[in-house]
Design an enzyme around this catalytic site. Sequence first.
Site, PDB file in Angstrom:
ATOM      1  N   LYS A  48      -8.633  -1.014   1.190  1.00 54.46           N
ATOM      2  CA  LYS A  48      -9.667  -1.541   2.084  1.00 54.46           C
ATOM      3  C   LYS A  48     -10.407  -2.611   1.310  1.00 54.46           C
ATOM      4  O   LYS A  48     -11.032  -2.336   0.298  1.00 54.46           O
ATOM      5  CB  LYS A  48     -10.649  -0.442   2.527  1.00 54.46           C
ATOM      6  CG  LYS A  48     -10.221   0.268   3.789  1.00 54.46           C
ATOM      7  CD  LYS A  48     -10.361  -0.613   5.005  1.00 54.46           C
ATOM      8  CE  LYS A  48      -9.452  -0.204   6.142  1.00 54.46           C
ATOM      9  NZ  LYS A  48      -8.139  -0.843   6.101  1.00 54.46           N
ATOM     10  N   GLU A  65       0.802  -1.228   0.000  1.00 56.82           N
ATOM     11  CA  GLU A  65       0.000   0.000   0.000  1.00 56.82           C
ATOM     12  C   GLU A  65       0.832   1.275   0.000  1.00 56.82           C
ATOM     13  O   GLU A  65       1.767   1.420   0.782  1.00 56.82           O
ATOM     14  CB  GLU A  65      -0.930   0.014   1.221  1.00 56.82           C
ATOM     15  CG  GLU A  65      -1.884   1.202   1.246  1.00 56.82           C
ATOM     16  CD  GLU A  65      -2.922   1.117   2.356  1.00 56.82           C
ATOM     17  OE1 GLU A  65      -3.758   2.027   2.452  1.00 56.82           O
ATOM     18  OE2 GLU A  65      -2.893   0.139   3.140  1.00 56.82           O
TER      19      GLU A  65
END
Length: 407
Positions: free
Chosen positions: A226, A210
């Site tokens: 997410k 990420e």
Amino acid sequence: MKVLNHTISDRNLFQKQLLIYFRDAKNVVFLNSNDSEKTNLLAISNSNFVSSEMNQFGFISYDYKNKIEDLYSDHYDGIAFPEKHFFTPQILFEIGESNVEISFESDFEEKNANQLISEIESISVDFKESKKIKILPRITKEEYLTTIIDLKKHIKLGNIYEVNFCQEYYSEQVEIDPIDIYIKLNKKSPTPFSCFVKFEDKYLMSASPERYIQKSGNKILSQPIKGTAKRGENPEEDELIKKELFNDPKERSENVMIVDLVRNDLSRIAKKDSIVVDELCGIYTFPQVHQMISTVSGEVKKEVDFETILKATFPMGSMTGAPKLRAMKLIEKYEKTKRGLYSGTVGYINEKGDFDFSVVIRSIAYNSKNNYLSFMVGGAITNQSDPEKEYEECLLKAKAMLEVLSD
């Protein structure tokens, strides 16, 4: 800084040799994209000197939030990384697929640089057979499930929309070779924001997928993750799982809530009406998992510097929840250990003021002075969360790290 170019035949081997050669350096940051078309960076310094007019490498721990908001943290921290640490490299390696550009201090003669390269390339990369490490959970499964139920009560009461709850796995009185562990972790889970960090006796071995935030010119970009799903046993099952993840209402709602939070954060430092969602709920595949990733970007105001951007956006919403301040207060109340560098960020700022920083997840931390090893995993809790499934997701995220440590 002087610059020397050198041709290499095996980038992977050379990078391992570099890490071993500089294992005793005070400051090491290795940023590994695991992409042959991108340049990897290795910054080395035996000094904590930092210049705002030169490249800076370093990290910011999650608890830097206490400098930004009226918050505190008094849980146990077995690793004890500083809240924020940057340095200007004495030697910087920019490693391409077949070429390395080496920048070094002007008083370091070129003949010494050539000798250095020769020494690096003569290093053997064999490691001693590592012992299996017994990893313990900081909380029991029952405690985890009870906590999720309690957090959902806060959501039902309207105190919060979403909160990222994490748990620690740890081992005490353990001796490891951090370079060996990092190489094994990166082999098992090669990710675009993989990194190895050393600061004195503290280490981070990260397989993060990420990006926290990137600035290039006047463009700023964030890519929150997410939504997580396991890999399939074959390509057909993989495709089915990816479709299910993309259409999962719970996972999408998690992602959209954080995208809204990121848009709000960026709007504080971006030009009016410049914030756009470049991609919403894209599905990306990694060796261990499928992830749902969105991309949000904007144009930075001219007068905004790195510290201002940091105060507007840190910690990243994907690791807190929404609203952010209330989520961080609940995190402090319900989690049992300090997050430290987990949920923080690692990256660099160049001499132009451009930067790129990862989110520290899927990462092992180690303190070689007190022989304490730790990693954390967690996930977003919403009103739709099933406690058992959330626990299973934690185990999925822990899988690569557990396998590496028990290999």
